[in-house]
Write an enzyme that holds these catalytic residues in place. Structure first.
Site, PDB file in Angstrom:
ATOM      1  CB  CYS A 122      52.687  19.634  45.281  1.00 51.94           C
ATOM      2  SG  CYS A 122      51.765  18.212  44.672  1.00 51.94           S
ATOM      3  CB  CYS A 132      51.097  14.939  43.452  1.00 51.17           C
ATOM      4  SG  CYS A 132      49.521  15.734  43.823  1.00 51.17           S
ATOM      5  CE  LYS A 198      47.274  16.737  49.697  1.00 47.21           C
ATOM      6  NZ  LYS A 198      48.033  17.565  48.760  1.00 47.21           N
ATOM      7  NE  ARG A 208      42.248  17.716  44.104  1.00 46.78           N
ATOM      8  CZ  ARG A 208      42.007  16.466  44.430  1.00 46.78           C
ATOM      9  NH1 ARG A 208      41.078  15.784  43.778  1.00 46.78           N
ATOM     10  NH2 ARG A 208      42.709  15.882  45.378  1.00 46.78           N
ATOM     11  NE  ARG A 220      45.553  15.594  43.888  1.00 46.76           N
ATOM     12  CZ  ARG A 220      45.855  16.026  42.658  1.00 46.76           C
ATOM     13  NH1 ARG A 220      46.453  15.221  41.797  1.00 46.76           N
ATOM     14  NH2 ARG A 220      45.561  17.265  42.311  1.00 46.76           N
ATOM     15  CD  GLU A 236      52.885   8.503  54.675  1.00 46.41           C
ATOM     16  OE1 GLU A 236      53.926   9.189  54.734  1.00 46.41           O
ATOM     17  OE2 GLU A 236      52.543   7.911  53.635  1.00 46.41           O
ATOM     18  CE  LYS A 251      45.587  19.690  51.849  1.00 47.09           C
ATOM     19  NZ  LYS A 251      46.411  19.773  50.693  1.00 47.09           N
ATOM     20  CB  SER A 277      39.474  24.537  49.255  1.00 48.77           C
ATOM     21  OG  SER A 277      39.543  23.187  48.827  1.00 48.77           O
ATOM     22  CE1 TYR A 316      42.838  28.623  50.536  1.00 52.12           C
ATOM     23  CE2 TYR A 316      41.828  26.871  51.843  1.00 52.12           C
ATOM     24  CZ  TYR A 316      42.679  27.276  50.833  1.00 52.12           C
ATOM     25  OH  TYR A 316      43.398  26.339  50.127  1.00 52.12           O
TER      26      TYR A 316
HETATM   27  C1  PBG Z   1      48.571  19.813  46.227  1.00 51.18           C
HETATM   28  C2  PBG Z   1      47.695  20.440  47.235  1.00 51.18           C
HETATM   29  C3  PBG Z   1      46.306  20.327  47.334  1.00 51.18           C
HETATM   30  C4  PBG Z   1      45.917  21.107  48.420  1.00 51.18           C
HETATM   31  C5  PBG Z   1      47.062  21.661  48.962  1.00 51.18           C
HETATM   32  N1  PBG Z   1      48.160  21.220  48.228  1.00 51.18           N
HETATM   33  C6  PBG Z   1      45.337  19.664  46.438  1.00 51.18           C
HETATM   34  C7  PBG Z   1      45.336  18.217  46.265  1.00 51.18           C
HETATM   35  O1  PBG Z   1      46.055  17.448  46.918  1.00 51.18           O
HETATM   36  O2  PBG Z   1      44.571  17.808  45.408  1.00 51.18           O
HETATM   37  C8  PBG Z   1      44.514  21.281  48.889  1.00 51.18           C
HETATM   38  C9  PBG Z   1      44.250  22.495  49.688  1.00 51.18           C
HETATM   39  C10 PBG Z   1      42.823  22.818  49.875  1.00 51.18           C
HETATM   40  O3  PBG Z   1      41.906  22.069  49.494  1.00 51.18           O
HETATM   41  O4  PBG Z   1      42.574  23.898  50.429  1.00 51.18           O
HETATM   42  N2  PBG Z   1      49.449  20.754  45.638  1.00 51.18           N
END
Ligand code: PBG
Length: 329
Positions: A122, A132, A198, A208, A220, A236, A251, A277, A316
């Site tokens: 990405c 992205c 996603k 972020r 986004r 998708e 996700k 996260s 994590y």
């Molecule tokens: C984009 C990406 C994101 C995450 C994984 N790949 C961030 C987004 O889409 O804003 C989020 C992962 C997380 O929150 O742990 N490269």
């Protein structure tokens, strides 16, 4: 009331630990867990992330201890995210073979050959605007001009030795573009794990922070999915299967278990779920306040994600969870 009421007594199956173990339907194993790693440019860095206690940004030369720690408890899969030194409109650093991610991939494959190394594909960490995709007029996110860059980025990672590339951008057609670029260069065995489903989620907030990758304007929602939609998830997922994905991802994880199960039932590919996260940080914060038992919450959340259909989980908590699983909690 008749004699023997109630006739059906489900509690019999819960009457001792050994009986409960005997009839348990799902079990987690450390080998199912994938640990995300934030790889930063520079040297001798292990930087804490304030919104993700216990998670760090590592420079490649500081990576070994965490890999060893993971391997000791049976976690052998890693997904890498890069923090480049510079960002620009063209995401130039996403294609730098000497950038943090390709360097880390080479390091891992050389020093820890029996690991599975995955890379996030990405450009949001590499663009100055944090989106992205590339921009077209009126600051719209341009799907088609982004595909070539995602394919090239995948090639850079594959050449470095990545076992799996994992596109997370949500551009249409990117799995096909990446598959054909990989095949053309002979990387027929490089897997694609697509972030097929996603959602545009508030739960990415701490990530972020960690990556310094939030969008500089707008959000986004023109490429990530609306949390209200279920049918769209099926579409998708179908498209990514048709385009050649090997593993599909849903996700975030916990708020989307219904989606995970529905996609799982519809496809014949392994499913991955990403405990993101915000899911991590909310559990950690509640644990720190003494409001929940964090260790139990970790195992429960991961087990439920597995039960909902994920054979593999990005988390994590991977190392902590594996330690707990080995202790048999
Ligand atoms: C984009 C990406 C994101 C995450 C994984 N790949 C961030 C987004 O889409 O804003 C989020 C992962 C997380 O929150 O742990 N490269």
């Amino acid at each position: 009331m008749t004699m023997g009421f109630p006739i059906d007594r489900p509690r019999r199956l819960r009457s001792s630990q050994t009986i409960r173990n005997l009839v348990r339907e799902y079990r987690l194993h450390p080998s199912q867990l994938i640990l995300p790693l934030f790889i930063t440019f520079g040297k001798n860095k292990k930087e804490p992330i304030s919104s993700m206690p216990g998670v760090f940004r590592y420079s490649v030369d500081r990576l070994s201890p965490v890999i060893e720690e993971a391997k000791k408890v049976g976690v052998s899969s890693f997904i890498l995210f890069g923090i480049p030194e510079t960002k620009d409109l063209e995401a130039t650093q996403a294609l730098n073979p000497e950038g943090p991610v390709p360097t880390a991939v080479r390091f891992l494959k050389e020093n820890f050959p029996d690991t599975t190394v995955m890379t996030d594909i990405c450009i949001d960490e590499y663009t100055s605007h944090g989106h992205c995709g590339f921009l077209s007029s009126g600051n719209r996110i341009d799907n088609d001009s982004t595909l070539g860059c995602l394919a090239s980025m995948s090639l850079v990672h594959a050449r470095a030795g990545a076992d799996v590339v994992a596109p997370s951008d949500m551009m249409d057609g990117r799995v096909a573009a990446i598959r054909s670029a990989l095949d053309k260069e002979g990387f027929i065995d490089t897997l694609i794990m697509s972030y097929a489903v996603k959602y545009a989620s508030s739960f990415y907030g701490p990530f972020r922070d960690a990556m310094m990758s939030g969008p500089q304007f707008g959000d986004r929602t023109s490429y990530q999915m609306d949390p209200a939609n279920r049918t769209e998830a099926m579409r998708e997922a179908r498209l990514d299967v048709e385009e050649g994905a090997d593993i599909l991802m849903v996700k975030p994880a916990l708020p989307y278990l219904d989606i995970l199960r529905e996609v799982k039932n519809a496809v014949d590919l392994p499913m991955c779920a990403y405990q993101v996260s915000g899911e991590y940080s909310t559990l950690v914060a509640a644990g720190q306040n003494g409001w929940i038992d964090l260790d139990r919450a970790i195992l429960e959340s991961l087990l439920c994600i597995h039960r909902a259909g994920a054979s593999t989980i990005i988390t994590y908590f991977a190392i902590r969870a594996a330690e707990l699983l080995l202790k048999g909690e």
